[in-house]
Motif scaffolding. Structure first.
Motif, mmCIF file in Angstrom:
data_model
loop_
_atom_site.group_PDB
_atom_site.id
_atom_site.type_symbol
_atom_site.label_atom_id
_atom_site.label_comp_id
_atom_site.label_asym_id
_atom_site.label_seq_id
_atom_site.Cartn_x
_atom_site.Cartn_y
_atom_site.Cartn_z
ATOM 1 N N GLY A 131 -1.487 6.094 6.954
ATOM 2 C CA GLY A 131 -1.429 6.896 6.262
ATOM 3 C C GLY A 131 -0.519 7.824 5.561
ATOM 4 N N LEU A 132 -0.110 8.659 6.240
ATOM 5 C CA LEU A 132 0.634 9.430 6.215
ATOM 6 C C LEU A 132 2.054 9.365 6.577
ATOM 7 C CD1 LEU A 132 1.683 12.490 6.394
ATOM 8 C CD2 LEU A 132 1.380 13.319 8.474
ATOM 9 N N LEU A 135 2.980 7.269 2.824
ATOM 10 C CA LEU A 135 3.339 7.814 2.235
ATOM 11 C C LEU A 135 4.552 9.062 1.789
ATOM 12 C CD1 LEU A 135 0.478 10.354 -0.005
ATOM 13 C CD2 LEU A 135 2.857 11.446 1.702
ATOM 14 N N TRP A 144 6.061 4.638 -6.083
ATOM 15 C CA TRP A 144 4.600 5.066 -6.040
ATOM 16 C C TRP A 144 3.896 4.555 -5.949
ATOM 17 C CZ3 TRP A 144 0.815 2.930 -8.542
ATOM 18 C CH2 TRP A 144 1.014 1.874 -9.996
ATOM 19 N N ILE A 147 3.778 5.130 -2.780
ATOM 20 C CA ILE A 147 3.251 6.550 -2.160
ATOM 21 C C ILE A 147 1.655 6.389 -2.264
ATOM 22 C CG2 ILE A 147 3.027 8.250 -3.093
ATOM 23 C CD1 ILE A 147 5.546 8.507 -4.016
ATOM 24 N N ALA A 148 0.881 5.018 -3.270
ATOM 25 C CA ALA A 148 -0.442 4.831 -3.541
ATOM 26 C C ALA A 148 -1.308 4.773 -2.321
ATOM 27 C CB ALA A 148 -0.694 4.254 -4.747
ATOM 28 N N GLY A 150 -0.218 4.848 0.882
ATOM 29 C CA GLY A 150 -0.902 6.471 1.660
ATOM 30 C C GLY A 150 -1.733 6.528 2.414
ATOM 31 N N ALA A 151 -1.728 7.416 0.365
ATOM 32 C CA ALA A 151 -2.857 8.419 0.367
ATOM 33 C C ALA A 151 -4.439 7.301 -0.326
ATOM 34 C CB ALA A 151 -2.621 8.724 -1.265
ATOM 35 N N VAL A 152 -4.390 6.289 -0.175
ATOM 36 C CA VAL A 152 -5.735 6.279 0.185
ATOM 37 C C VAL A 152 -5.483 5.903 1.489
ATOM 38 C CG1 VAL A 152 -7.142 3.600 -0.383
ATOM 39 C CG2 VAL A 152 -5.817 3.935 -1.933
ATOM 40 N N GLY A 154 -4.472 7.172 3.693
ATOM 41 C CA GLY A 154 -4.754 8.750 4.609
ATOM 42 C C GLY A 154 -6.579 9.185 3.871
ATOM 43 N N THR A 155 -6.504 9.269 2.942
ATOM 44 C CA THR A 155 -7.772 10.028 1.707
ATOM 45 C C THR A 155 -9.199 9.141 2.777
ATOM 46 O OG1 THR A 155 -7.563 8.677 0.424
ATOM 47 C CG2 THR A 155 -6.554 10.550 0.325
ATOM 48 N N SER A 156 -9.208 7.739 2.885
ATOM 49 C CA SER A 156 -9.990 6.901 3.244
ATOM 50 C C SER A 156 -10.441 7.603 4.951
ATOM 51 C CB SER A 156 -9.253 6.096 3.609
ATOM 52 O OG SER A 156 -8.795 5.390 4.708
#
Length: 191
Positions: A131-132, A135, A144, A147-148, A150-152, A154-156
């Protein structure tokens, strides 16, 4: 004379045709356009699920996945790179970036690390690194959507940790992936 000026100011002249509206995209085309990003999400979660089902994380999956993500990041940033110099820079920065993250992922497989970190923690660590890495690669590529993804991913990580503890949240994870996919499709059809 003032009536003439007032009449000229009021007369708008010939009417201009309304601006052309872009033709709406079909859902099928939108899904097809977003398919690489949706596949990135599915591949990241599938790697963790596969590692959990296999009993131990498999090295080969992550060795293949990192370069594939790198190629997708290059493809996503290709049009934004103006000229040969920026495209060469994009290729080299993505290659170096994903090589570094692949090395970090492979470190989780070292015997000295495996002796300290259990398989569940390795899976979560791999997902967090993926994920990191995604991102940051999206930031470098100027995409973008990357980036989205990676954010999903990582935050999962907290949700995946909870999923490993509770089977009831499996459906929630599926809904989250479906919602993110729907957001990509919606964004594509609107723009």
């Amino acid at each position: 004379m003032s009536d003439r000026i007032a009449a000229a100011a009021i007369d708008p002249g010939p009417a201009l045709p309304p601006p052309a509206t872009p033709a709406g995209r079909s859902w099928g085309r939108a899904i097809l356009a977003e398919a690489p990003y949706l596949l990135m999400l599915i591949a990241g979660f599938a790697g963790v699920a596969f590692a959990g089902g296999a009993g131990s994380p498999t090295l080969l999956y992550w060795q293949v996945l990192a370069p594939v993500f790198g190629l997708l990041c290059i493809a996503a940033g290709w049009n934004a790179a103006a000229g040969r110099g920026q495209r060469v820079r994009l290729i080299w920065t993505q290659a170096a970036h994903w090589a570094a993250f692949l090395i970090a992922m492979l470190m989780l497989f070292l015997p000295s690390v495996r002796g300290v970190v259990n398989d569940n923690a390795s899976e979560i660590g791999l997902l967090l690194l993926l994920g990191l890495g995604t991102l940051v690669a999206g930031i470098h590529a100027g995409s973008w959507r990357i980036i989205a993804v990676g954010a999903v991913l990582g935050t999962s990580v907290p949700a995946v940790a909870m999923l490993q503890q509770s089977a009831m949240l499996v459906a929630g994870g599926g809904v989250l992936v479906a919602l993110v996919g729907a957001a990509f499709v919606f964004a594509r059809t609107r723009g």
